[in-house]
Design an enzyme around this catalytic site. Structure first.
Site, short mmCIF file in Angstrom:
data_model
loop_
_atom_site.label_atom_id
_atom_site.label_comp_id
_atom_site.label_asym_id
_atom_site.label_seq_id
_atom_site.Cartn_x
_atom_site.Cartn_y
_atom_site.Cartn_z
N TRP A 90 1.31 5.70 -1.57
CA TRP A 90 1.13 6.77 -2.54
C TRP A 90 2.42 7.03 -3.33
O TRP A 90 2.92 8.15 -3.35
CB TRP A 90 0.70 8.04 -1.83
CG TRP A 90 -0.75 8.10 -1.45
CD1 TRP A 90 -1.46 7.19 -0.72
CD2 TRP A 90 -1.67 9.17 -1.76
NE1 TRP A 90 -2.75 7.63 -0.55
CE2 TRP A 90 -2.91 8.84 -1.17
CE3 TRP A 90 -1.56 10.38 -2.45
CZ2 TRP A 90 -4.03 9.67 -1.27
CZ3 TRP A 90 -2.67 11.19 -2.54
CH2 TRP A 90 -3.89 10.83 -1.96
N TYR B 163 0.83 -1.21 0.00
CA TYR B 163 0.00 0.00 0.00
C TYR B 163 0.86 1.26 0.00
O TYR B 163 1.88 1.32 0.68
CB TYR B 163 -0.89 0.02 1.26
CG TYR B 163 -1.77 1.25 1.29
CD1 TYR B 163 -2.95 1.28 0.56
CD2 TYR B 163 -1.39 2.37 2.00
CE1 TYR B 163 -3.74 2.41 0.56
CE2 TYR B 163 -2.19 3.51 2.00
CZ TYR B 163 -3.37 3.53 1.27
OH TYR B 163 -4.15 4.65 1.27
N1 LIG Z 1 -1.91 8.35 12.62
C1 LIG Z 1 -2.32 8.39 11.35
N2 LIG Z 1 -1.74 7.59 10.44
C2 LIG Z 1 -2.14 7.62 9.15
C3 LIG Z 1 -3.17 8.49 8.75
C4 LIG Z 1 -3.78 9.33 9.73
O1 LIG Z 1 -4.71 10.11 9.46
N3 LIG Z 1 -3.32 9.26 11.02
N4 LIG Z 1 -3.56 8.52 7.44
C5 LIG Z 1 -3.36 7.30 6.66
C6 LIG Z 1 -3.59 7.55 5.24
S1 LIG Z 1 -5.10 8.24 4.84
C7 LIG Z 1 -2.70 7.22 4.27
S2 LIG Z 1 -3.19 7.35 2.64
C8 LIG Z 1 -1.38 6.67 4.60
C9 LIG Z 1 -0.27 7.15 3.65
O2 LIG Z 1 0.81 6.29 3.71
P1 LIG Z 1 1.86 6.13 2.49
O3 LIG Z 1 1.18 6.21 1.19
O4 LIG Z 1 2.66 4.92 2.77
O5 LIG Z 1 2.75 7.43 2.70
P2 LIG Z 1 3.78 8.16 1.74
O6 LIG Z 1 4.64 8.96 2.62
O7 LIG Z 1 3.04 8.88 0.68
O8 LIG Z 1 4.62 6.96 1.14
C10 LIG Z 1 4.88 6.80 -0.23
C11 LIG Z 1 6.29 6.25 -0.39
O9 LIG Z 1 6.52 5.99 -1.77
C12 LIG Z 1 7.80 6.47 -2.14
N5 LIG Z 1 7.81 6.78 -3.58
C13 LIG Z 1 7.47 7.93 -4.20
N6 LIG Z 1 7.61 7.81 -5.53
C14 LIG Z 1 8.03 6.53 -5.77
C15 LIG Z 1 8.37 5.80 -6.95
O10 LIG Z 1 8.27 6.28 -8.06
N7 LIG Z 1 8.77 4.51 -6.78
C16 LIG Z 1 8.87 3.93 -5.57
N8 LIG Z 1 9.27 2.66 -5.52
N9 LIG Z 1 8.58 4.61 -4.44
C17 LIG Z 1 8.16 5.88 -4.54
C18 LIG Z 1 8.01 7.70 -1.27
O11 LIG Z 1 9.37 8.04 -1.17
C19 LIG Z 1 7.36 7.26 0.05
O12 LIG Z 1 8.28 6.63 0.89
O13 LIG Z 1 -1.03 7.03 5.95
C20 LIG Z 1 -2.02 6.60 6.89
N10 LIG Z 1 -1.53 6.80 8.25
N1 LIG Z 2 -1.49 18.56 2.20
C1 LIG Z 2 -1.91 17.29 2.27
N2 LIG Z 2 -3.16 16.98 1.89
C2 LIG Z 2 -3.61 15.70 1.97
C3 LIG Z 2 -2.76 14.65 2.40
C4 LIG Z 2 -1.45 15.00 2.81
O1 LIG Z 2 -0.65 14.13 3.23
N3 LIG Z 2 -1.06 16.31 2.71
N4 LIG Z 2 -3.24 13.35 2.44
C5 LIG Z 2 -4.41 13.03 1.63
C6 LIG Z 2 -5.01 11.77 2.06
S1 LIG Z 2 -4.15 10.33 1.77
C7 LIG Z 2 -6.24 11.68 2.63
S2 LIG Z 2 -6.91 10.14 2.95
C8 LIG Z 2 -7.02 12.88 2.96
C9 LIG Z 2 -7.56 12.76 4.39
O2 LIG Z 2 -8.60 13.61 4.61
P1 LIG Z 2 -9.31 13.66 6.06
O3 LIG Z 2 -9.32 12.29 6.63
O4 LIG Z 2 -10.59 14.34 5.92
O5 LIG Z 2 -8.23 14.54 6.80
P2 LIG Z 2 -7.50 14.62 8.21
O6 LIG Z 2 -6.44 15.64 7.98
O7 LIG Z 2 -7.11 13.30 8.76
O8 LIG Z 2 -8.62 15.21 9.15
C10 LIG Z 2 -9.28 16.44 8.88
C11 LIG Z 2 -9.79 17.05 10.16
O9 LIG Z 2 -10.75 16.21 10.77
C12 LIG Z 2 -10.84 16.59 12.13
N5 LIG Z 2 -11.21 15.43 12.94
C13 LIG Z 2 -10.42 14.44 13.41
N6 LIG Z 2 -11.13 13.56 14.14
C14 LIG Z 2 -12.41 14.03 14.14
C15 LIG Z 2 -13.64 13.59 14.72
O10 LIG Z 2 -13.71 12.57 15.40
N7 LIG Z 2 -14.75 14.33 14.48
C16 LIG Z 2 -14.72 15.47 13.72
N8 LIG Z 2 -15.87 16.11 13.52
N9 LIG Z 2 -13.58 15.92 13.18
C17 LIG Z 2 -12.45 15.21 13.38
C18 LIG Z 2 -9.47 17.11 12.53
O11 LIG Z 2 -9.61 18.34 13.20
C19 LIG Z 2 -8.72 17.19 11.23
O12 LIG Z 2 -7.99 18.38 11.06
O13 LIG Z 2 -6.21 14.04 2.88
C20 LIG Z 2 -5.47 14.12 1.66
N10 LIG Z 2 -4.89 15.44 1.59
MO LIG Z 3 -5.20 8.55 2.61
#
Ligand SMILES: Nc1nc2c(c(=O)[nH]1)N[C@H]1C(S)=C(S)[C@@H](COP(=O)(O)OP(=O)(O)OC[C@H]3O[C@@H](n4cnc5c(=O)[nH]c(N)nc54)[C@H](O)[C@@H]3O)O[C@H]1N2
Ligand SMILES: Nc1nc2c(c(=O)[nH]1)N[C@H]1C(S)=C(S)[C@@H](COP(=O)(O)OP(=O)(O)OC[C@H]3O[C@@H](n4cnc5c(=O)[nH]c(N)nc54)[C@H](O)[C@@H]3O)O[C@H]1N2
Ligand SMILES: [Mo]
Length: 765
Positions: A111, A109
């Site tokens: 990005w 998994y």
């Molecule tokens: N506590 C907490 N944890 C969370 C979340 C949260 O809200 N709270 N959010 C979750 C969510 S929504 C997500 S989507 C995940 C994200 O988790 P990830 O998608 O695992 O996070 P990234 O840092 O985007 O990791 C992408 C990796 O791919 C590598 N990469 C970039 N380009 C390339 C390429 O061309 N080739 C290869 N081989 N590698 C490449 C980058 O260097 C990086 O290390 O985290 C989750 N974790």
């Molecule tokens: N710049 C930037 N943008 C991103 C990403 C990034 O890494 N960087 N990641 C992308 C990815 S993979 C994803 S999945 C999306 C995630 O999108 P979301 O899951 O919507 O985003 P989060 O930043 O985890 O949370 C947004 C807000 O929700 C509020 N929140 C947290 N818990 C609760 C709750 O229990 N109740 C309520 N009402 N509010 C709560 C917090 O205040 C937080 O700031 O964002 C995407 N956008």
């Molecule tokens: Mo995500």
């Protein structure tokens, strides 16, 4: 002016300026009114590139499975590509031969790149499905809970519900009250998985506000709506939104303000569900005062809100954070139930919306146009599939049974892990638990451009290129973008495509894997396939010359007008939903049949494993919000500007309310320690009254940097989060359910080591 090349990314389109093989400037795309600052990371040459194929010393010298406790600790030996590929392929053959394909976990998994050719995990799946298969994953860390539950009550996939969602142009004209659970963070809308187009959310919100749309942010952070537009803030204890939603429905029922005509005509199971809300079925009326004690919101405020919503054209939006929590499925279902009670679903500007404020393409009003990718063969029918965020249990608990979405399975015994394009040592919950599970497999292979925490914990690391070092093609909601090579890759880094073609060769599959094409030839093939479906598109050469293509059906502001569920409302017989009843289901016989205690057949309030004012809060008085970082994409480029510029005391900033800080003797800029029973980390204190008193906010993505006691010195929140599935339905991640305590860190402040390159040694003869 140097050479200008175009580039598409998950955070938008750019023009890259380079001179003498160096990036000298990163410009926003000419069509983009609000380019994201995240792309500035491409300006910075990094010390932390993986330059050569590298093998962990004990693995190389003593063989697979040796001293796996040394992963992430011991030095690497750099080897030639030939040797690295032979080692990896030989090991894959051994694992397949001795244990079968299920023993390989390659769910991979993450990005990685947004390009369609150089999509690291897709390429890995392509190859491994040709080789025999692997244990795979379902779902995402983003939205598993929504993905699992939405089809049961709306009869469509979650992502098609987003694609069919109401557009900004409709909201701007019709919505009086935009109620958002989980905010509308501008920074989150800089990003869209698979490619963000030009950025318009900010402009739409401003023009909607000017047109009279009132935005109500329900959530723990005032600045979850941070655009300087007038907005209302309703603080709520995190994880308690469902109680508020149910109480609003209760108020509507008792005030006889439920839209009876709507629920009779369009809803299945309203009666049974409403008996739960009134307490007839379980003895607990979900009244405003009941919800007040859970949410911390005054009962009168709840009553007024319910009535206000029923009197105005109201759109109820759910971000993703509310479902990335224990029993997160319920937030989506209960919010839809509330929208049903209000009866505005299918009307312009009213009803239900997902997930504005989570990604930049939401509100564009489009089912995303398909941009062909390199084909991935179907998964072998007998391959095990787990819910993606359960992978730590998978590698740790062979033979254990698990339930997920009506099915029961058994975790296979994982001997080998292969990851391309993800960083589990940032994204997974409870990282110290993962660290010990990670010792079980005999071999771990990681394809990575950088020495991330995951790459450091591999046995074999394949150095890969990054998007500015190769040609590709990528789609976004309103554009097709050419990604062009701006600079040469450093060291011996290769494209994921070429790396996997080399592995394919060892299986005599090179021809099958590449179809006789170079990666650049695939770019043209994919474009030509796109052109077959879009006959208005110009010739490949003209596309390359322009660097992008605008989709003709989208307006200048990137929107195609539509209203969610309009056809269903218009004629529910002719346009039924894909649910068994053809209606919106607030009672699901399908879910009932699973008999899950943690996911009943109707939307329900279920106590999370911990919450403010509930379980755990006697010991851990603060709720941790680990939301998305504004300055980067997850953990990517955490080691360079702009991310490094956001650090406080050299670590990830944690925001604390001034009252909570004062009670603990913490001042701005202090190094503080966040801790609970699961772990601890350091962070740099930022005092801010934009938070509720009992909430602290530490964004995700700082590179995991445990000291010898497991305390993360860089500030990754996932040392504190609990690794538990949302429920047996989705088994999604529940990272937003997390209580902690914070204290001023006393003692010698340790240096952060996560951004040091690993140690290398030459091979012992
Ligand atoms: N506590 C907490 N944890 C969370 C979340 C949260 O809200 N709270 N959010 C979750 C969510 S929504 C997500 S989507 C995940 C994200 O988790 P990830 O998608 O695992 O996070 P990234 O840092 O985007 O990791 C992408 C990796 O791919 C590598 N990469 C970039 N380009 C390339 C390429 O061309 N080739 C290869 N081989 N590698 C490449 C980058 O260097 C990086 O290390 O985290 C989750 N974790
Ligand atoms: N710049 C930037 N943008 C991103 C990403 C990034 O890494 N960087 N990641 C992308 C990815 S993979 C994803 S999945 C999306 C995630 O999108 P979301 O899951 O919507 O985003 P989060 O930043 O985890 O949370 C947004 C807000 O929700 C509020 N929140 C947290 N818990 C609760 C709750 O229990 N109740 C309520 N009402 N509010 C709560 C917090 O205040 C937080 O700031 O964002 C995407 N956008
Ligand atoms: Mo995500």
């Amino acid at each position: 002016m140097g050479k200008i090349t175009s580039l598409g990314t998950h955070f938008g389109p750019y023009l890259i300026e380079s001179e003498n093989n160096e990036v000298v400037a990163v410009h926003g795309h000419e069509l983009d009114p609000n380019p994201s600052g995240i792309g500035q990371a491409y300006l910075h040459r990094s010390e932390l590139r993986v330059l050569k194929p590298s093998v962990r010393r004990s693995w190389l010298e003593q063989g697979p499975g040796e001293r796996t406790d040394q992963r992430g600790r011991e030095p690497f030996v750099e080897v030639t590509w030939d040797e690295a590929v032979n080692l990896a392929s030989g090991e894959l053959k051994r694992i397949y031969g001795s244990f079968g394909p299920d023993a390989l976990f390659a769910g991979s998994y993450g990005w990685g790149s947004s390009g369609r050719v150089h999509a690291p995990s897709a390429l890995l799946f392509r190859l491994l499905r040709m080789c025999g298969g692997y244990t795979d994953v379902w779902g995402t860390y983003s939205s598993s809970a929504a993905e699992a539950i939405v089809p049961y009550f709306l009869g469509m996939r979650y992502h098609s519900a987003i694609g069919r969602g109401t557009s900004w142009s409709v909201i701007e004209k019709h919505t009086d009250l935009f109620v958002s659970f989980g905010g509308l963070r501008r920074s989150n809308t800089e990003v869209t998985y698979g490619g963000q187009g030009t950025h318009h959310t900010e402009d739409w919100m401003k023009s909607a506000a000017q047109n009279g749309t009132e935005f109500l942010n329900i959530g723990p952070l005032r600045d979850d709506i941070d655009l300087g537009i007038q907005s209302r803030w309703q603080p709520i204890k995190p994880g308690t939104d469902v109680a508020l939603m149910l109480a609003c429905i209760y108020v509507l029922i008792t005030n006889e303000s439920v839209d009876q005509e709507f629920v009779e005509k369009y809803v299945h199971g309203w009666d049974r569900f409403s008996r739960y809300v009134t307490g007839e079925s379980d003895g607990v009326p979900k009244s405003a005062s009941w919800a007040s004690s859970i949410t911390g919101i005054d009962a009168l405020v709840i009553e007024n809100l319910a009535i206000e919503m029923s009197r105005r054209r109201t759109l109820i939006n759910l971000g993703l954070s509310v479902q990335r929590a224990d029993h997160g499925e319920q937030s989506y279902w209960a919010a839809t139930a509330l929208a049903c009670a209000l009866g505005q679903i299918g009307r312009p500007g009213g009803g239900i919306a997902f997930p504005f404020g989570a990604q930049g393409n939401v509100g564009a009003g489009q089912v995303r146009k398909r941009v062909p990718g390199i084909p991935i063969p179907p998964r072998p029918s007998n391959s095990p599939v787990i819910s993606v965020s359960r992978f730590r249990e998978l590698i740790d608990q062979p033979g254990e049974t698990f339930n997920c979405n009506g099915e029961t399975g058994e975790f296979p015994d994982i001997k080998m892990v292969w990851w391309a394009g993800g960083n589990p040592f940032h994204h997974h919950q409870n990282l110290s638990q993962l660290e010990s599970a990670w010792q079980r497999p005999q071999t771990i292979i990681v394809q990575e451009p950088f020495w991330t925490p995951t790459a450091r914990r591999a046995d074999i690391v394949f150095p890969t290129t990054i998007p500015i070092e190769r040609n590709d093609i990528g789609g976004a909601e309103n554009l097709l973008i050419s990604h062009a090579r701006a600079v040469d890759p450093p060291g011996e880094a290769l494209d994921d495509y070429e790396i996997l073609a080399k592995v394919a060769e060892r299986f005599e599959l090179r021809e099958k894997f590449t179809e006789g094409r170079t990666a650049d030839e695939w770019v043209k093939v994919l474009y030509d396939l796109f052109r077959v479906e879009n006959d208005w598109a110009p010739k490949f050469e003209d596309f390359l010359e322009a660097g992008y293509l605008r989709y003709p059906e989208m307006s200048d502001m990137g929107v195609n007008e539509q209203v969610f569920l309009e056809e269903f409302r218009f004629d529910p017989r002719k346009n039924p939903l894909g649910t068994p009843s053809g209606k919106i289901e607030l009672w699901s016989e399908q879910i009932a049949a699973f008999e899950y205690e943690d996911c009943p057949p109707h939307p329900a309030w279920l106590e999370p494993y911990e919450r403010l004012g509930g379980a755990g809060s006697d010991r851990w008085p603060l709720h941790l919000i680990s939301n998305q970082p504004s300055v980067r994409l997850h953990s990517q480029y955490d080691h360079t500007q702009p991310s490094t510029g956001s650090k406080v005391a050299g670590r990830e900033p944690v925001r604390i309310h001034p009252d909570a800080a004062e009670a603990r003797g913490i001042v701005d800029g202090d190094v503080v320690r966040l801790f609970n029973d699961r772990g601890s980390c350091l962070a740099g204190a930022v005092l801010d009254n934009a938070l509720m008193h009992e909430v602290v906010q530490l964004s995700t993505g700082a590179w995991y940097d445990p000291d010898s006691n497991g305390m993360c010195r860089a500030g990754n929140p996932n040392v504190l989060t609990f690794d538990k599935g949302t429920s047996q339905l989705a088994q999604g991640p529940s990272s937003h359910t997390c209580l902690v305590e914070v204290e001023r860190f006393e003692g010698v402040i340790p240096r952060v080591e996560a951004y040091d390159p690993p140690e290398f040694v030459t091979r012992q003869q």
